[in-house]
Design a protein around this motif. Structure first.
Motif, PDB file in Angstrom:
ATOM      1  N   VAL A   1       0.864  -1.173   0.000  1.00  0.00           N
ATOM      2  CA  VAL A   1       0.000   0.000   0.000  1.00  0.00           C
ATOM      3  C   VAL A   1       0.907   1.231   0.000  1.00  0.00           C
ATOM      4  O   VAL A   1       1.839   1.312   0.806  1.00  0.00           O
ATOM      5  N   PRO A   2       0.699   2.197  -0.908  1.00  0.00           N
ATOM      6  CA  PRO A   2       1.535   3.403  -0.912  1.00  0.00           C
ATOM      7  C   PRO A   2       1.530   4.065   0.467  1.00  0.00           C
ATOM      8  O   PRO A   2       0.466   4.175   1.096  1.00  0.00           O
ATOM      9  N   PRO A   3       2.679   4.499   0.949  1.00  0.00           N
ATOM     10  CA  PRO A   3       2.746   5.101   2.284  1.00  0.00           C
ATOM     11  C   PRO A   3       1.751   6.243   2.484  1.00  0.00           C
ATOM     12  O   PRO A   3       1.200   6.402   3.573  1.00  0.00           O
ATOM     13  N   SER A   4       1.516   7.027   1.439  1.00  0.00           N
ATOM     14  CA  SER A   4       0.588   8.149   1.575  1.00  0.00           C
ATOM     15  C   SER A   4      -0.823   7.678   1.909  1.00  0.00           C
ATOM     16  O   SER A   4      -1.597   8.404   2.548  1.00  0.00           O
ATOM     17  N   GLU A   5      -1.158   6.460   1.484  1.00  0.00           N
ATOM     18  CA  GLU A   5      -2.502   5.929   1.749  1.00  0.00           C
ATOM     19  C   GLU A   5      -2.713   5.650   3.233  1.00  0.00           C
ATOM     20  O   GLU A   5      -3.857   5.646   3.706  1.00  0.00           O
ATOM     21  N   LEU A   6      -1.639   5.392   3.958  1.00  0.00           N
ATOM     22  CA  LEU A   6      -1.773   5.068   5.373  1.00  0.00           C
ATOM     23  C   LEU A   6      -2.297   6.249   6.174  1.00  0.00           C
ATOM     24  O   LEU A   6      -2.792   6.080   7.290  1.00  0.00           O
ATOM     25  N   ARG A   7      -2.204   7.443   5.608  1.00  0.00           N
ATOM     26  CA  ARG A   7      -2.730   8.629   6.275  1.00  0.00           C
ATOM     27  C   ARG A   7      -4.234   8.791   6.097  1.00  0.00           C
ATOM     28  O   ARG A   7      -4.847   9.654   6.732  1.00  0.00           O
ATOM     29  N   ARG A   8      -4.815   7.992   5.212  1.00  0.00           N
ATOM     30  CA  ARG A   8      -6.269   8.042   4.996  1.00  0.00           C
ATOM     31  C   ARG A   8      -6.972   7.334   6.150  1.00  0.00           C
ATOM     32  O   ARG A   8      -6.859   6.126   6.319  1.00  0.00           O
TER      33      ARG A   8
END
Length: 305
Positions: free
Chosen positions: A193-200
């Motif tokens: 999962v792209p790291p930026s997605e973990l902020r969602r």
């Protein structure tokens, strides 16, 4: 980075269904009973809840800061390559990318198989040295050494195939808390999962494995998560299994279990956190995937299991 082992047959619960609620880790009796961290699905769900809690909550002074106000993370960079006489040029380039930290006051500690064994023999018990001897691949020996060193002396460990990209490392040293990278693997997509997605905060959790990487590891000496991870790895290595699984024995699975168990105990005590999940480490350091050694037995994924 390493992909987590996810054995549905050994799980006691399926991943929770996706929803839009911003669930926080529970603080009363629930599914996260002592020992839950050894269950793949429960551990994954719990790590995701820790990420949400960090995203949604305000950061407070940790119990580590309060108890150890004069013990910052040492500016020591720890790295490992198993054979000092055969460091491939592309790996050497990765290692050299960190050289600028010398002007920032860093001490560099580079280990190989021999020096790692000598360090463990000097600082730890014969039991630990025996466990290190059971590490059947350089990746396992690197895993075990990093736990031993950072637990004993503190510092920042990074893998030999990581390239320094920016000065984001300064964030690591702004306080005394353990820093580890949060990751997630998408089972259905067959990729990270792209790291930026973990902020969602609304990111679905079904068919995703949430865990923490054991690269980087930054901590002051004696951090309880590292003590726990080292003890767990040692017990598993000496447990009699002829070929212990790398990921769950010494790798990210081991560190994730240690962190989850520790974090749950802090919750039950209503204590502040003494760790932080890194959600943008890729801006600071980037693993190189096109290195030559990844095509041979030096890559742990290519070893004969």
């Amino acid at each position: 980075m390493r992909l987590p082992r996810h054995d549905q047959a050994n799980s006691q619960a399926e991943p929770a269904a996706a929803n839009n609620s911003h669930r926080l880790p529970p603080s009363a009796a629930d599914a996260y009973l002592p020992g839950f961290e050894e269950n793949d699905s429960l551990r994954s769900d719990f790590i995701r809840q820790l990420t949400l809690r960090q995203l949604l909550g305000s950061r407070t002074t940790s119990i580590w800061d309060e108890a150890h106000p004069t013990e910052p993370i040492p500016r020591t960079l720890v790295q490992f390559w198993h054979d000092p006489h055969d460091v491939p040029p592309d790996v050497r380039s990765c290692l050299d990318s960190w050289g600028s930290l010398r002007t920032e006051g860093f001490a560099f500690r580079m280990f190989d198989d021999e020096s790692a064994g000598a360090y463990i023999a000097e600082r730890y018990s014969s039991r630990h040295l025996s466990a290190f001897g059971r590490c059947r691949h350089p990746a396992m020996r690197s895993d075990y050494l990093r736990l031993c060193f950072v637990h004993a002396e503190g510092g920042l460990y990074v893998d030999a195939d990581d390239v320094l990209m920016s000065d984001g490392w300064k964030y690591i040293f702004r306080d005394h808390t353990l820093k580890v990278q949060a990751l997630a693997y998408d089972i259905s997509a067959g990729g990270m999962v792209p790291p930026s997605e973990l902020r969602r905060t609304e990111l679905p959790i079904r068919d995703r494995i949430f865990y923490v990487n054991n690269n980087p590891i930054a901590a002051p000496a004696g951090h309880p998560v590292l003590r726990r991870a080292l003890a767990r790895a040692t017990d598993r290595l000496l447990g009699g299994e002829p070929a212990p699984d790398i990921q769950s024995t010494t790798g990210p699975g081991n560190l994730t279990a240690a962190l989850a168990g520790h974090a749950r105990e802090l919750q039950m005590e209503d204590a502040h956190s003494d760790f932080e999940l890194l959600l943008d480490w890729e801006r600071t350091a980037e693993p190189q995937w096109d290195l030559g050694y990844r095509n041979d037995a030096r890559n742990w994924r290519n070893m004969d299991l």
